[in-house]
Design an enzyme around this catalytic site. Structure first.
Site, PDB file in Angstrom:
ATOM      1  N   LYS A  33       0.834  -1.205   0.000  1.00 25.80           N
ATOM      2  CA  LYS A  33       0.000   0.000   0.000  1.00 25.80           C
ATOM      3  C   LYS A  33       0.866   1.252   0.000  1.00 25.80           C
ATOM      4  O   LYS A  33       0.509   2.255  -0.616  1.00 25.80           O
ATOM      5  CB  LYS A  33      -0.952   0.000   1.195  1.00 25.80           C
ATOM      6  CG  LYS A  33      -2.064  -1.001   1.032  1.00 25.80           C
ATOM      7  CD  LYS A  33      -3.268  -0.668   1.873  1.00 25.80           C
ATOM      8  CE  LYS A  33      -4.392  -1.647   1.580  1.00 25.80           C
ATOM      9  NZ  LYS A  33      -5.461  -1.590   2.559  1.00 25.80           N
TER      10      LYS A  33
ATOM     11  N   LYS B 163      -3.439 -10.836  -7.135  1.00 28.43           N
ATOM     12  CA  LYS B 163      -4.718 -11.044  -6.431  1.00 28.43           C
ATOM     13  C   LYS B 163      -5.830 -10.196  -7.052  1.00 28.43           C
ATOM     14  O   LYS B 163      -5.585  -9.057  -7.442  1.00 28.43           O
ATOM     15  CB  LYS B 163      -4.480 -10.632  -4.971  1.00 28.43           C
ATOM     16  CG  LYS B 163      -5.641 -10.743  -4.052  1.00 28.43           C
ATOM     17  CD  LYS B 163      -5.279 -10.224  -2.668  1.00 28.43           C
ATOM     18  CE  LYS B 163      -5.583  -8.748  -2.528  1.00 28.43           C
ATOM     19  NZ  LYS B 163      -5.674  -8.241  -1.170  1.00 28.43           N
TER      20      LYS B 163
ATOM     21  N   LYS C 173     -10.155  -4.952  -5.076  1.00 32.53           N
ATOM     22  CA  LYS C 173     -11.111  -3.850  -5.245  1.00 32.53           C
ATOM     23  C   LYS C 173     -10.452  -2.655  -5.905  1.00 32.53           C
ATOM     24  O   LYS C 173     -11.092  -1.864  -6.567  1.00 32.53           O
ATOM     25  CB  LYS C 173     -11.589  -3.390  -3.866  1.00 32.53           C
ATOM     26  CG  LYS C 173     -12.585  -4.282  -3.198  1.00 32.53           C
ATOM     27  CD  LYS C 173     -12.956  -3.704  -1.835  1.00 32.53           C
ATOM     28  CE  LYS C 173     -12.580  -4.661  -0.735  1.00 32.53           C
ATOM     29  NZ  LYS C 173     -12.698  -4.230   0.602  1.00 32.53           N
TER      30      LYS C 173
HETATM   31  P1  TYM Z   1     -10.475  -6.587   2.713  1.00 35.03           P
HETATM   32  O1  TYM Z   1     -11.578  -5.599   2.866  1.00 35.03           O
HETATM   33  O2  TYM Z   1      -9.352  -6.254   1.809  1.00 35.03           O
HETATM   34  O3  TYM Z   1     -11.054  -7.968   2.244  1.00 35.03           O
HETATM   35  C1  TYM Z   1     -12.160  -8.573   2.892  1.00 35.03           C
HETATM   36  C2  TYM Z   1     -11.992 -10.078   2.895  1.00 35.03           C
HETATM   37  O4  TYM Z   1     -11.892 -10.558   1.554  1.00 35.03           O
HETATM   38  C3  TYM Z   1     -10.731 -11.387   1.430  1.00 35.03           C
HETATM   39  N1  TYM Z   1     -10.188 -11.213   0.062  1.00 35.03           N
HETATM   40  C4  TYM Z   1      -9.943 -12.219  -0.780  1.00 35.03           C
HETATM   41  N2  TYM Z   1     -10.085 -13.553  -0.657  1.00 35.03           N
HETATM   42  C5  TYM Z   1      -9.756 -14.319  -1.720  1.00 35.03           C
HETATM   43  N3  TYM Z   1      -9.275 -13.809  -2.876  1.00 35.03           N
HETATM   44  C6  TYM Z   1      -9.112 -12.490  -3.052  1.00 35.03           C
HETATM   45  N4  TYM Z   1      -8.662 -12.013  -4.202  1.00 35.03           N
HETATM   46  C7  TYM Z   1      -9.444 -11.623  -1.974  1.00 35.03           C
HETATM   47  N5  TYM Z   1      -9.418 -10.270  -1.789  1.00 35.03           N
HETATM   48  C8  TYM Z   1      -9.868 -10.050  -0.537  1.00 35.03           C
HETATM   49  C9  TYM Z   1      -9.765 -10.863   2.486  1.00 35.03           C
HETATM   50  O5  TYM Z   1      -8.821 -11.847   2.844  1.00 35.03           O
HETATM   51  C10 TYM Z   1     -10.714 -10.534   3.607  1.00 35.03           C
HETATM   52  O6  TYM Z   1     -11.001 -11.683   4.369  1.00 35.03           O
HETATM   53  N6  TYM Z   1      -7.829  -5.947   6.832  1.00 35.03           N
HETATM   54  C11 TYM Z   1      -8.993  -6.580   6.322  1.00 35.03           C
HETATM   55  C12 TYM Z   1     -10.276  -6.153   6.993  1.00 35.03           C
HETATM   56  C13 TYM Z   1     -10.276  -6.325   8.474  1.00 35.03           C
HETATM   57  C14 TYM Z   1     -10.438  -7.549   9.165  1.00 35.03           C
HETATM   58  C15 TYM Z   1     -10.409  -7.216  10.541  1.00 35.03           C
HETATM   59  C16 TYM Z   1     -10.599  -8.879   8.758  1.00 35.03           C
HETATM   60  C17 TYM Z   1     -10.152  -5.342   9.391  1.00 35.03           C
HETATM   61  N7  TYM Z   1     -10.226  -5.876  10.648  1.00 35.03           N
HETATM   62  C18 TYM Z   1     -10.514  -8.206  11.523  1.00 35.03           C
HETATM   63  C19 TYM Z   1     -10.732  -9.856   9.741  1.00 35.03           C
HETATM   64  C20 TYM Z   1     -10.674  -9.494  11.100  1.00 35.03           C
HETATM   65  C21 TYM Z   1      -9.125  -6.197   4.845  1.00 35.03           C
HETATM   66  O7  TYM Z   1      -8.630  -5.184   4.409  1.00 35.03           O
HETATM   67  O8  TYM Z   1      -9.911  -6.998   4.142  1.00 35.03           O
END
Ligand code: TYM
Length: 333
Positions: free
Chosen positions: A115, A197, A200
């Protein structure tokens, strides 16, 4: 444990539009696990502002994300679905935990490095301490399990390290959480660059399937998916595009890789792409319909937001108090 059930916490950022990766890597598993666990599902808007956001857009996206959680099948009467920013304990516990996290640990976080590269003009302190806020999210609810995609593994590991360090100094204040990574779909790759990957924030709209894409758009994106010139459907590192399509198919249909390979034996890439597209449309179409209906039910969604924020707050306060007392803050009179 709450009412004999283990506790689950997870969250998603309201940044950008949710992709098929978010759905297959996380949201789909959340729904499956929601009967078994006492669940907290947060829209993690505090995390979102580590990258510059348009305020109105963030508010709309956060609301849409919360609505999508419900549209995907999470019952908001049984699962605590809420905005992270409505529970002040997240930020308060994050501060305490920052004092138990080493700079050396944060320097190793690959998501921070990625990032920071992408947002070189805004490498703020929040972006750096992001994993500690994530640890606070999880530990506040004494979560036993955290379902995520494999890209969040490193953040889960640091959460466990911080919790273990705190507990070894002050006693068993926090439950040490286990990650839950689904069998299929843990890492869905970009349709245009299968070494990357699905994300978004990808600038190429053909790289990602968005949860609210029209069925015809979904089919088109799969037709355009980058494959290779081998011409044979196999599941191997040398064919990352085909492997990704099989992963998506297996995650969408709950089939195993062997079953999928048998099904597509001797077939061409065109057949595979159509079948994968159709399997995705089959799961997203009902979700989209429900999302549209729920978006009209403003009063209902508002009541969910209010009720669940209160529930989350009550649980969070208990852990926060225990942590504050442990480090030596005076009790409130
Ligand atoms: P975020 O918002 O980027 O993504 C949300 C969830 O989607 C999963 N994910 C994917 N899984 C498979 N393939 C992909 N290409 C892919 N892109 C995203 C992520 O692994 C995630 O589970 N930091 C976290 C949000 C967060 C969080 C937490 C998660 C904040 N606090 C506490 C669990 C527990 C994040 O940015 O996810």
């Amino acid at each position: 444990m709450i009412d004999g059930k283990k506790i689950l916490f997870s969250g998603m950022q309201a940044t950008g539009t949710l992709t098929l990766g978010n759905y297959l890597g996380a949201l789909k598993n959340w729904v499956t696990l929601s009967n078994e666990y006492e669940c907290y599902y947060s829209v993690v808007d505090l995390h979102s502002i580590t990258v510059r956001q348009d305020p109105e857009e963030l508010r709309t996206r956060a609301r849409n994300l919360l609505t999508l959680y419900i549209a995907a099948g999470l019952d908001p009467e049984k699962n605590c679905i809420y905005y992270q920013s409505h529970v002040s304990g997240h930020a308060e516990l994050a501060w305490i935990l920052e004092c138990f996290t080493y700079v050396g640990e944060l320097n190793r976080m690959t998501q921070f490095k990625d990032k920071a590269r992408k947002h070189a003009d805004n490498i703020n302190a929040g972006l750096y301490t992001y994993p500690v806020l994530m640890a606070a999210d999880i530990l506040l609810y004494q979560a036993d399990v955290v379902p995520v995609g494999s890209d969040q593994m490193q953040h889960l590991e640091i959460t466990r390290d911080i919790a273990g360090r705190f507990n070894s100094l002050y006693g068993d204040i926090f439950t040490i959480p286990e990650p839950y990574i689904g069998k299929a779909g843990a890492r869905i790759m970009s349709l245009q660059d299968p070494e990357k990957k699905m994300s978004k924030s990808d600038e190429n709209p053909n790289a990602s399937v968005y949860l609210l894409d029209e069925p015809s758009v979904i089919m088109k994106k799969f037709k355009r998916a980058v494959t290779d010139s081998e011409g044979c459907i196999a599941y191997r590192d040398e064919q990352p595009g085909i492997r990704n399509l099989i992963d998506i198919y297996c995650a969408a249909t709950d089939k195993t890789v062997d079953e999928a390979l048998k099904e597509f034996e001797g077939q061409g890439y065109g057949t595979l792409k159509t079948a994968v597209g159709e399997s995705v449309v089959a799961i997203l179409e009902p979700l989209q319909k429900r999302f549209k209906e729920l978006s009209e039910e403003k009063t209902y969604i508002d009541s969910i937001i209010k009720k669940n924020a209160e529930k989350a707050e009550a649980t969070a306060q208990k852990t926060l108090k225990a942590a504050q007392e442990a480090v030596g803050f005076p009790a409130r009179m």
